[in-house]
Each structure stands twice: as C-alpha cells, then as structure tokens.
Design a protein around this motif. Structure first.
Motif, PDB file in Angstrom:
ATOM      1  N   ASP A 152     111.272  -8.310 -70.643  1.00  0.00           N
ATOM      2  CA  ASP A 152     110.087  -8.077 -69.813  1.00  0.00           C
ATOM      3  C   ASP A 152     108.918  -7.473 -70.577  1.00  0.00           C
ATOM      4  OD1 ASP A 152     111.495  -8.982 -67.550  1.00  0.00           O
ATOM      5  OD2 ASP A 152     112.374  -6.986 -67.252  1.00  0.00           O
ATOM      6  N   SER A 202     103.209  -6.151 -70.984  1.00  0.00           N
ATOM      7  CA  SER A 202     104.093  -6.543 -69.881  1.00  0.00           C
ATOM      8  C   SER A 202     104.153  -8.067 -69.771  1.00  0.00           C
ATOM      9  CB  SER A 202     103.569  -5.938 -68.575  1.00  0.00           C
ATOM     10  OG  SER A 202     104.273  -6.470 -67.475  1.00  0.00           O
ATOM     11  N   ARG A 208     105.722  -9.341 -66.970  1.00  0.00           N
ATOM     12  CA  ARG A 208     105.859  -9.597 -65.532  1.00  0.00           C
ATOM     13  C   ARG A 208     105.197  -8.465 -64.754  1.00  0.00           C
ATOM     14  NH1 ARG A 208     109.595  -6.591 -62.735  1.00  0.00           N
ATOM     15  NH2 ARG A 208     111.295  -5.571 -63.874  1.00  0.00           N
ATOM     16  N   HIS A 209     105.217  -8.564 -63.462  1.00  0.00           N
ATOM     17  CA  HIS A 209     104.652  -7.530 -62.599  1.00  0.00           C
ATOM     18  C   HIS A 209     105.627  -6.359 -62.499  1.00  0.00           C
ATOM     19  CE1 HIS A 209     102.640  -5.625 -59.200  1.00  0.00           C
ATOM     20  NE2 HIS A 209     103.821  -5.555 -58.609  1.00  0.00           N
ATOM     21  N   LYS A 218     106.023  -2.480 -60.511  1.00  0.00           N
ATOM     22  CA  LYS A 218     105.543  -1.504 -59.548  1.00  0.00           C
ATOM     23  C   LYS A 218     105.671  -0.102 -60.141  1.00  0.00           C
ATOM     24  CE  LYS A 218     104.565  -1.866 -55.709  1.00  0.00           C
ATOM     25  NZ  LYS A 218     103.203  -1.937 -55.098  1.00  0.00           N
ATOM     26  N   ASP A 227     101.085   0.481 -61.590  1.00  0.00           N
ATOM     27  CA  ASP A 227     101.369  -0.939 -61.404  1.00  0.00           C
ATOM     28  C   ASP A 227     100.863  -1.725 -62.610  1.00  0.00           C
ATOM     29  OD1 ASP A 227     102.379  -0.311 -58.923  1.00  0.00           O
ATOM     30  OD2 ASP A 227     100.651  -1.043 -57.796  1.00  0.00           O
ATOM     31  N   TYR A 228     101.650  -2.718 -63.053  1.00  0.00           N
ATOM     32  CA  TYR A 228     101.249  -3.573 -64.163  1.00  0.00           C
ATOM     33  C   TYR A 228     101.325  -5.035 -63.761  1.00  0.00           C
ATOM     34  CZ  TYR A 228     101.766   0.465 -67.306  1.00  0.00           C
ATOM     35  OH  TYR A 228     101.636   1.679 -67.922  1.00  0.00           O
ATOM     36  N   GLU A 229     100.398  -5.817 -64.304  1.00  0.00           N
ATOM     37  CA  GLU A 229     100.417  -7.262 -64.164  1.00  0.00           C
ATOM     38  C   GLU A 229     100.800  -7.881 -65.502  1.00  0.00           C
ATOM     39  OE1 GLU A 229     100.107  -8.817 -61.380  1.00  0.00           O
ATOM     40  OE2 GLU A 229      99.554  -7.039 -60.202  1.00  0.00           O
ATOM     41  N   PRO A 230     101.283  -9.118 -65.510  1.00  0.00           N
ATOM     42  CA  PRO A 230     101.606  -9.779 -66.784  1.00  0.00           C
ATOM     43  C   PRO A 230     100.409  -9.766 -67.738  1.00  0.00           C
ATOM     44  CG  PRO A 230     102.452 -11.059 -64.954  1.00  0.00           C
ATOM     45  CD  PRO A 230     101.618  -9.970 -64.355  1.00  0.00           C
ATOM     46  N   ASP A 249      99.223  -7.027 -69.184  1.00  0.00           N
ATOM     47  CA  ASP A 249      98.711  -5.663 -69.299  1.00  0.00           C
ATOM     48  C   ASP A 249      99.441  -4.906 -70.409  1.00  0.00           C
ATOM     49  OD1 ASP A 249      97.027  -6.125 -67.193  1.00  0.00           O
ATOM     50  OD2 ASP A 249      98.207  -4.985 -65.728  1.00  0.00           O
TER      51      ASP A 249
END
Length: 468
Positions: free
Chosen positions: A15, A30, A32-33, A35, A222-225, A227
């Motif tokens: 990931d 990252s 993937r997403h 939380k 929170d992270y998005e792909p 980031d």
C-alpha cells in the motif's frame, strides 16, 4: 530491500511506495485511500535497530556490553550501524537497509563556517560549534578505548571520523523514541518506516507495542492515492530540526529560545536561595524555554526573583511565609529583575550577526537560495530573534505597568527610587533633616551621606525661627 522486508514480516508494503516529492525529497507515497487512524505499516521487532539487538549480536555484542557504561545509546547504535556496513558477508538484510540510507546529511554539523554564519548569535550556532568539538573528542576516545583494542571488529579504514559523524546523524535523524510501561524509554530505527517525512499538519501516528516489540504506523490524516504519507515528530523548533534532522519549517510556530539561568555557589545567601529554587521546581542552573506562545514564562521570573533577592527580601519571604516564586516580593526586587531581563534580551539580540530586518531582506532578495544550508540557518536566526523580541517587549510592558502602579501608589510623578542604590519601592524613608531625598533603609542612608551632606545642609529647614 523490498523482498527482505517482506520475508521479515513487514506488513503494509503493498500500500506504500518510495517516491521523490518536490518539497521534501525522498519519502513514502500512498497507493490507496487511508482513513485517519487506520494502520498503515507494521515493522516487526526482529528487524528494528535497538541497543538490545546490538547486545544480542554474537560478534559485536560482547564488546558493546563490556563498554555499556561508557557508551551512550546514540554511540551504541551508530557503532552497530557502522559494524553492519563494514561486514563483507552475513547481515544481508540489515546491510540492505544500510545501503538504502542517505549517503550524506544536511544537519548543522556538516555546515561550513560561512553557511553557519547566517545564524551567528543563535543558540544553534553555539551548540553546533560545541557539538563539532564534542564529536572530535568522542571519536578520539572511541579510537583509543574501543576501536584500537578490537581492530578485527572495527577496521579503522571503515570507522573514520566522517563515518562516525554519518552514523550519528543517521541515528539523530531517523531514530524514534518511546516511553515504556516500566518508565524506561527505548530508541529504535525501523527499516522502511524511517523513510517517512515529518509534517506538523498530521497527528502523531507512530506507536511502539512493548509486549510484542513491534512498531506501528497509523494514518495521521486521510490520504488519497498518490499523497505523501507523513508522521509528526512533535512540536519541534527550527533550531532543533536543523541540528538533528537537517531541515527547517519557515515561520515555524514552535520556534523557541532556551534561556540559561545560572547562579554561582559563592553568591550571597546561595544555600537559602537554592532551597527556594528547588521548592519551585528549579535549580541553581536552570534552562527555560522561551516560545512564541509564551515568550516570558513565569518560571523565569520565579528564578530571578530569588536570584536578585537581598537580605530584606529574604526576610519578607520568611516573615510572611509567601511563595516568593509566584508573586512579587517587593517593588525594588521586581524592578531589578525586569531591568536585568530587558538588558539581557537586548544584549542577546545585539549579538546576532544579522538583525531580523536585514535577514528578511536577504531572504526576499534570494541572497540565501531556498533549500540551501545558509537559507535554513537564516530561518533559525529569524525564529530565535522573534522569540527574544517578544520576550523583551513582555518584560518592558511589565516594568512600565509596575512603575505606573508605583507612581499611583506613592503619589509621585516619577518612580520613587532610593537616592543611594536607585531601587524602586513603594515605601521609602525620607531624610529626616532635609526631607528632600529618600532611602530604602538605614544602610543606604549612611552609605550615601558623604555625597548628600552638602545638599542636606543647604536645603534643610532652619531652626530657631521667631514665633509670631
């Protein structure tokens, strides 16, 4: 390295990815997403760099254990890293981690004299100079007391002073510290997790499980792909960030200045004062952090009220059984404390090589290109000067308020001062003859008499007047 990490039981590799980012350089991104609060990475105990792991090594362990009283945690870890790097066989996994480490660092001990001059007068400037000398002395001790005795383990060609400095900076910049349930602390380096960069905008999100010995990294937000994933080192000022980690945060809200307060044992009433300091949680040598949020902490005033107390002030403390560290002892004592602080802050600010206004101009004009060592040093100087200016202003405001209060209380248009020692006090005794000057006590009156005698005789009321 990735295959070794998988074989070692690191969880979360699929990931995350190593990537280069514009502002921070090498870091973890990252894939993937995530939380906030979700577990991102688990690094098992078996591949962490710790003092205990170094002691458990069959080759270097016995030697390090025999020197454990003489070696700091940082030295032990640094020597262990250099030992692994020096081995031509074995330690394949750990060597892969070492090979992935940066080949150089930008912490302040590697700055040239010219680069360091950008923060001349700052605490970082002084500490860096001292640290460079300390590293040389420590290395000489290691060579004489350890390396030369075990050349089969520590070949000097692979344990040079430059190697030692590199290993120390590896520990300083990449180690994590955790408190354990028994009250002890542990310092460790975690492969792959040590690639995470710092951001003050995420919550602290790395944790150590004392029962398993594993390290966990959680999502600090929170992270998005795509980031960059960060951890938070804590509320660290730029002077420490640059010394240990090799970077700064412009306009760092955590900037501070460590003010050292010291009183020599030979000072009057030292033992009595030392007891008062101890009761206030201080000591005769106390380092107190001034910050942007609290530029003049109460503990500074507590210390100096005791330091500047004379015999009469100490008598007031004893007689009234007041907490001398929490409230004004006397007007004269408080004025002396604040005046001393103002003068000290002025001198500290004067000693900075480049004043804050000039530094701002130089940074705006690009004289220190962003990201360079001198640019980082300049930001340290800016932060410390801002704190000291706020501290000076706070002391000046307190003094002005105190003297204003004294004018109201005494009915005089200016601060009432002793004619001999110039101390300010609400209650001063008048010269009984001329009624023109005031003293804080009989001692000052006697000491000032030779100077005051002529004026006193000229202005004193004449006796023997004729009654009407």
């Amino acid at each position: 390295m990735e295959s070794w990490l998988r074989d070692s039981g690191v969880v979360g590799l699929d990931d995350l990815k190593l990537a280069d980012f514009p502002a921070t350089g090498r870091g973890l991104g990252s894939l993937r997403h995530f939380k906030e609060g979700e577990r991102i990475l688990t690094v098992p105990s078996g591949i962490l760099w710790t003092v205990e792991h170094a002691y458990a090594d069959s080759i270097i362990g016995p030697v390090l254990q025999s020197m454990q009283r003489a070696l700091s945690v940082d030295d032990t870890l640094a020597i262990y890293i250099l030992f692994v790097r020096s081995r031509e066989s074995g330690y394949n996994g750990l060597r892969r981690h070492v090979e992935a480490l940066p080949t150089s660092y930008s912490s302040s001990i590697f700055f040239t004299d010219d680069e360091l001059e950008a923060c001349a007068g700052s605490s970082l400037y002084t500490i860096t100079k001292q640290l460079k000398q300390q590293i040389q002395d420590d290395y000489r001790t290691l060579v004489e007391g350890l390396f030369a005795e075990h050349l089969d383990i520590f070949p000097l060609g692979k344990f040079t002073i430059e190697d030692y400095k590199w290993a120390l900076c590896t520990v300083w910049s990449r180690a994590m510290d955790f408190a354990q349930p028994d009250g002890k602390s542990i310092r460790l380096l975690a492969p792959f997790a040590d690639m995470l960069n710092h951001s003050p905008d995420v919550k602290q999100c790395h944790a150590y499980d004392a029962s398993s010995g594993d390290l966990y990294i959680l999502a600090g937000k929170d992270y998005e792909p795509g980031d960059q994933v960060f951890i938070n080192y804590g509320s660290i000022p730029n002077n420490r960030l640059l010394r240990l980690y090799g970077f700064v945060v412009p306009n760092n809200p955590n900037d501070n200045y460590d003010l050292v307060l010291m009183t020599q044992p030979g000072a009057p009433f030292f033992e009595q004062k030392r007891k008062l300091w101890v009761s206030a949680g201080l000591d005769s040598v106390s380092t107190i952090s001034l910050s942007l949020n609290d530029p003049l902490p109460k503990s500074v005033l507590r210390y100096l009220r005791v330091q500047r107390a004379d015999e009469s002030d100490l008598a007031i403390i004893t007689l009234q059984q007041i907490d001398a560290t929490d409230k004004i002892i006397s007007i004269s004592n408080e004025v002396e404390v604040l005046q001393a602080l103002i003068e000290s802050f002025r001198e500290l600010l004067h000693n900075f090589g480049t004043q804050i206004e000039k530094l701002d101009e130089q940074l705006a004009e690009g004289i220190y290109p962003p990201g360079t060592n001198a640019w980082s040093a300049a930001h340290v100087s800016l932060g410390e000067q801002r704190v000291l200016r706020l501290a000076r202003q706070r002391a000046e405001d307190l003094l002005a308020a105190l003297e204003g209060r004294n004018r109201v209380d005494s009915g005089f248009s200016a601060p009432v001062r002793c004619a001999n020692c110039a101390k300010v006090a609400v209650e001063l005794m008048l010269c009984g003859r001329c009624k023109a000057v005031r003293y804080c006590g009989r001692t000052c009156q006697v000491a000032h008499y030779k100077e005051h005698k002529a004026l006193c005789q000229a202005t004193a009321p004449k006796s023997g007047s004729v009654k009407k």
